[in-house]
Motif scaffolding. Structure first.
Motif, mmCIF file in Angstrom:
data_model
loop_
_atom_site.group_PDB
_atom_site.id
_atom_site.type_symbol
_atom_site.label_atom_id
_atom_site.label_comp_id
_atom_site.label_asym_id
_atom_site.label_seq_id
_atom_site.Cartn_x
_atom_site.Cartn_y
_atom_site.Cartn_z
ATOM 1 N N ASP A 177 19.146 3.078 -13.212
ATOM 2 C CA ASP A 177 18.181 4.183 -13.221
ATOM 3 C C ASP A 177 18.234 4.960 -11.905
ATOM 4 O O ASP A 177 18.456 6.163 -11.898
ATOM 5 C CB ASP A 177 16.763 3.700 -13.564
ATOM 6 C CG ASP A 177 16.298 2.544 -12.713
ATOM 7 O OD1 ASP A 177 17.129 1.911 -12.040
ATOM 8 O OD2 ASP A 177 15.087 2.263 -12.700
ATOM 9 N N VAL A 178 18.044 4.275 -10.785
ATOM 10 C CA VAL A 178 18.012 4.962 -9.492
ATOM 11 C C VAL A 178 18.970 4.266 -8.529
ATOM 12 O O VAL A 178 18.972 3.030 -8.447
ATOM 13 C CB VAL A 178 16.594 4.922 -8.872
ATOM 14 C CG1 VAL A 178 16.563 5.723 -7.575
ATOM 15 C CG2 VAL A 178 15.569 5.480 -9.849
ATOM 16 N N ILE A 179 19.766 5.038 -7.799
ATOM 17 C CA ILE A 179 20.538 4.464 -6.699
ATOM 18 C C ILE A 179 19.792 4.773 -5.402
ATOM 19 O O ILE A 179 19.443 5.919 -5.130
ATOM 20 C CB ILE A 179 22.003 4.961 -6.653
ATOM 21 C CG1 ILE A 179 22.697 4.399 -5.404
ATOM 22 C CG2 ILE A 179 22.140 6.470 -6.777
ATOM 23 C CD1 ILE A 179 24.202 4.579 -5.376
ATOM 24 N N THR A 180 19.515 3.714 -4.630
ATOM 25 C CA THR A 180 18.801 3.884 -3.361
ATOM 26 C C THR A 180 19.770 3.541 -2.240
ATOM 27 O O THR A 180 20.517 4.397 -1.795
ATOM 28 C CB THR A 180 17.527 3.021 -3.341
ATOM 29 O OG1 THR A 180 16.751 3.352 -4.494
ATOM 30 C CG2 THR A 180 16.692 3.301 -2.115
ATOM 31 N N THR A 181 19.857 2.289 -1.819
ATOM 32 C CA THR A 181 20.878 1.945 -0.822
ATOM 33 C C THR A 181 22.233 1.728 -1.490
ATOM 34 O O THR A 181 23.260 1.731 -0.820
ATOM 35 C CB THR A 181 20.528 0.644 -0.080
ATOM 36 O OG1 THR A 181 20.541 -0.428 -1.035
ATOM 37 C CG2 THR A 181 19.159 0.734 0.554
#
Ligand code: ZN
Ligand code: ZN
Length: 231
Positions: free
Chosen positions: A199-203
């Motif tokens: 869903d989301v790429i952060t680091t």
């Protein structure tokens, strides 16, 4: 609390942002769609926004390249994408997730059929305890939409979370990497090509750990396809 059946989803199609009635395939009206923070450009390896064009990887990826070869994120993780993803993940609003997944599918489709030829989709696995709490794996829901829209095979059982990792939110990038070092296992997949779906790429630490597990199992190419890029 997870509502597995949201009664609003059974109403005739309406825009997930403003609620106006709609008749198209996408539950998003044109004015709301035009205001979404699309994410174009950025680092080809990790999708981090970059100053200026050029197509070269960002400094971080040049110093320490991730285990995935490329990253595509359709949107920036900011208002109202952040809110749609929260409704999708934590309130079971599958219509919101479907809209975002369709936008990601459209983005990948613009790259042409040759780009995705031979790729199998691997949703980032949830630990079974987390899966039981949430009732569904959001990455698998996204991958299902991509599989259907892009006519790609999906291998949801290829990789598994070997252990439950600590909550990542409170950890910095180095600690996340340590925490995730042996988090995933993968079945043998020599010579195959994959796109990890999240869903989301952060680091990028979770995707990095999963990509490392697939490479160790024989994968020759691993990309990361995400709804949104967090900055
Ligand atoms: Zn709208
Ligand atoms: Zn990068």
């Amino acid at each position: 609390m997870v509502y597995k059946s949201n009664p609003w989803q059974r109403l005739p199609a309406c825009c997930v942002l403003c609620g106006i009635a709609l008749h198209g395939p996408l539950d998003l009206c044109a004015p709301c769609a035009s205001e979404l923070p699309l994410h174009q450009g950025g680092c080809p390896r990790c999708a981090m926004p970059l100053d200026g064009a050029g197509g070269a990887p960002c400094g971080q990826c040049q110093r320490q390249p991730p285990q995935f070869d490329a990253c595509i994120a359709a949107l920036r993780y900011e208002y109202p994408v952040r809110e749609l993803i929260a409704h999708f993940k934590f309130r079971g609003d599958l219509a919101a997730g479907r809209v975002l997944a369709l936008l990601l599918a459209q983005r990948i489709a613009t790259l042409g059929p040759a780009y995705r030829a031979g790729i199998t989709l691997v949703p980032v696995p949830l630990h079974r305890v987390r899966l039981a709490e949430r009732g569904f794996n959001q990455s698998e829901r996204v991958a299902r939409v991509l599989a259907r829209e892009l006519a790609l095979p999906m291998a949801p059982a290829l990789a598994a979370r070997a252990r439950r990792t600590d909550d990542q939110k409170s950890l910095d990038a180095a600690a996340r990497r340590r925490n995730l070092g042996t988090a995933f296992t993968a079945a043998p997949c020599r010579g195959r090509r994959f796109a990890l779906v999240d869903d989301v790429i952060t680091t990028g630490a979770t995707l990095d750990a999963l990509a490392a597990a697939l490479r160790a199992a024989g994968a020759v190419q691993v990309e990361a396809w995400c709804l949104a890029r967090s900055l």
